[in-house]
Write an enzyme that holds these catalytic residues in place. Structure first.
Site, PDB file in Angstrom:
ATOM      1  N   ASP A  65       1.007  -0.983  -0.337  1.00  0.00           N
ATOM      2  CA  ASP A  65      -0.158  -0.215  -0.259  1.00  0.00           C
ATOM      3  C   ASP A  65       0.392   1.598   0.149  1.00  0.00           C
ATOM      4  OD1 ASP A  65       0.967  -0.339   2.416  1.00  0.00           O
ATOM      5  OD2 ASP A  65      -1.036  -1.194   3.458  1.00  0.00           O
ATOM      6  N   ASN A 133      -8.106  -2.866  14.280  1.00  0.00           N
ATOM      7  CA  ASN A 133      -9.733  -3.106  13.449  1.00  0.00           C
ATOM      8  C   ASN A 133      -8.601  -4.342  13.059  1.00  0.00           C
ATOM      9  OD1 ASN A 133      -8.368  -2.300  11.417  1.00  0.00           O
ATOM     10  ND2 ASN A 133      -9.566   0.106  11.569  1.00  0.00           N
ATOM     11  N   HIS A 135      -7.626  -4.479   9.945  1.00  0.00           N
ATOM     12  CA  HIS A 135      -7.516  -4.745   8.284  1.00  0.00           C
ATOM     13  C   HIS A 135      -6.098  -5.605   8.689  1.00  0.00           C
ATOM     14  CE1 HIS A 135      -4.950  -0.325   9.427  1.00  0.00           C
ATOM     15  NE2 HIS A 135      -3.726  -1.132   9.749  1.00  0.00           N
ATOM     16  N   GLU A 140      -9.323  -2.109   5.376  1.00  0.00           N
ATOM     17  CA  GLU A 140     -10.170  -2.144   6.409  1.00  0.00           C
ATOM     18  C   GLU A 140     -11.491  -2.515   6.353  1.00  0.00           C
ATOM     19  OE1 GLU A 140      -8.998   0.191   8.400  1.00  0.00           O
ATOM     20  OE2 GLU A 140      -8.322   1.497   7.940  1.00  0.00           O
TER      21      GLU A 140
HETATM   22  C1  F6R Z   1       1.106  -0.749   6.207  1.00  0.00           C
HETATM   23  C2  F6R Z   1       0.301  -2.166   5.965  1.00  0.00           C
HETATM   24  C3  F6R Z   1      -0.389  -1.911   7.159  1.00  0.00           C
HETATM   25  C4  F6R Z   1       0.027  -2.464   8.446  1.00  0.00           C
HETATM   26  C5  F6R Z   1      -0.942  -1.686   9.807  1.00  0.00           C
HETATM   27  C6  F6R Z   1       0.111  -1.918  11.141  1.00  0.00           C
HETATM   28  O1  F6R Z   1       2.324  -1.338   4.732  1.00  0.00           O
HETATM   29  O2  F6R Z   1      -0.331  -2.899   5.423  1.00  0.00           O
HETATM   30  O3  F6R Z   1      -1.420  -2.998   7.579  1.00  0.00           O
HETATM   31  O4  F6R Z   1       0.359  -3.027   9.037  1.00  0.00           O
HETATM   32  O5  F6R Z   1      -1.227  -1.034  10.262  1.00  0.00           O
HETATM   33  O6  F6R Z   1       0.783  -0.563  11.491  1.00  0.00           O
HETATM   34  P1  F6R Z   1       2.036  -0.857  11.973  1.00  0.00           P
HETATM   35  O7  F6R Z   1       3.030  -2.336  11.925  1.00  0.00           O
HETATM   36  O8  F6R Z   1       2.433   0.677  12.234  1.00  0.00           O
HETATM   37  O9  F6R Z   1       1.433  -1.357  13.580  1.00  0.00           O
END
Ligand code: F6R
Length: 240
Positions: A65, A133, A135, A140
């Site tokens: 992403d 959450n 994701h 999401e």
């Molecule tokens: C990032 C991604 C997101 C993160 C998630 C957790 O490329 O795909 O799904 O893995 O938001 O974020 P952190 O690792 O910062 O807790």
């Protein structure tokens, strides 16, 4: 699904690297994540590379992403993140690295291009972090399990969680991102999901200790995948 609990993020990441290395060779294609979760894994990859044990010359990579509305030069762009935390320290050919172009003038075209690239690729191992959450990528809650590359409106809780990278100011966090879809993620041959910290505990419980498979908790789709490794620290362990 294999579920492994470690004392620390560091220990989990060392094991994740061992698993990764057992699943790939020097011609493999990797699916990569950003955020705080994979940083120690990337350190392990860099260390092993610097010790001469693994070359990325023929490795291809696809990132999950990218935020919409910030350019490469922004310190929190995921493109920049990948250079700083991994690509600049290994011998990967940057022409073989792929990150959604979320600042393209023609975003629809950029989405289509990324989808085409993914459709013509088999990701050997997809690295995933996990949102509080549930994701995965930036899919999401409510994202259809059959989704492809798309623009997503980030949920309020995601914007709040990620504000820690933006001077703790939610107003500075981009409100949208381009993400691989859940269907793209599920096509990977193997998936390694990492989750650290108590904010991830509920999502881990839904993934590991429930029968739920529902679009309202995106990570639960992984129960349908044949080869998933979930590595957590003790704070994220659902039994704590
Ligand atoms: C990032 C991604 C997101 C993160 C998630 C957790 O490329 O795909 O799904 O893995 O938001 O974020 P952190 O690792 O910062 O807790």
């Amino acid at each position: 699904m294999k579920y492994l609990v470690f004392e620390t993020k560091k220990e989990a990441s060392k094991e994740a690297y061992k698993i990764l290395k057992s699943l790939i060779d020097e011609n493999s294609t990797l699916g990569l994540a950003t955020g705080s979760t994979p940083t120690d894994l990337y350190e392990e990859m860099i260390k092993d590379h610097k010790e001469g044990n693994f070359s990325y010359k023929n490795i291809k990579s696809y990132n999950l992403d990218e935020y919409v509305g910030i350019s490469y030069d922004h310190p929190e762009s995921y493109h920049k993140f990948m250079d700083v935390n991994l690509f600049d320290h290994i011998d990967i050919d940057k022409n073989n690295t792929h990150i959604p172009d979320a600042s393209a003038e023609n975003l629809d075209q950029a989405l289509e291009n990324y989808q085409n690239e993914l459709n013509n690729t088999i990701i050997d191992v997809q690295i995933l972090g996990l949102g509080g959450n549930g994701h995965i990528g930036f899919n999401e809650p409510g994202t259809p399990f059959n989704s492809g590359v798309h623009v997503i409106d980030l949920k309020e809780e995601t914007i709040k969680a990620n504000s820690r990278f933006f001077n703790n100011d939610v107003n500075l966090v981009p409100k949208q991102a381009v993400t691989m879809g859940i269907n793209d993620i599920m096509k990977a041959k193997h998936i390694i999901l990492l989750a650290f910290g108590k904010e991830k505990q509920t999502a881990i419980k839904n993934l590991i200790d429930s029968d739920i498979v529902d679009e309202s908790i995106p990570c639960t789709v992984l129960k349908k995948h044949p080869s998933v490794y979930v590595l957590v620290d003790k704070e994220a362990d659902f039994r704590n």
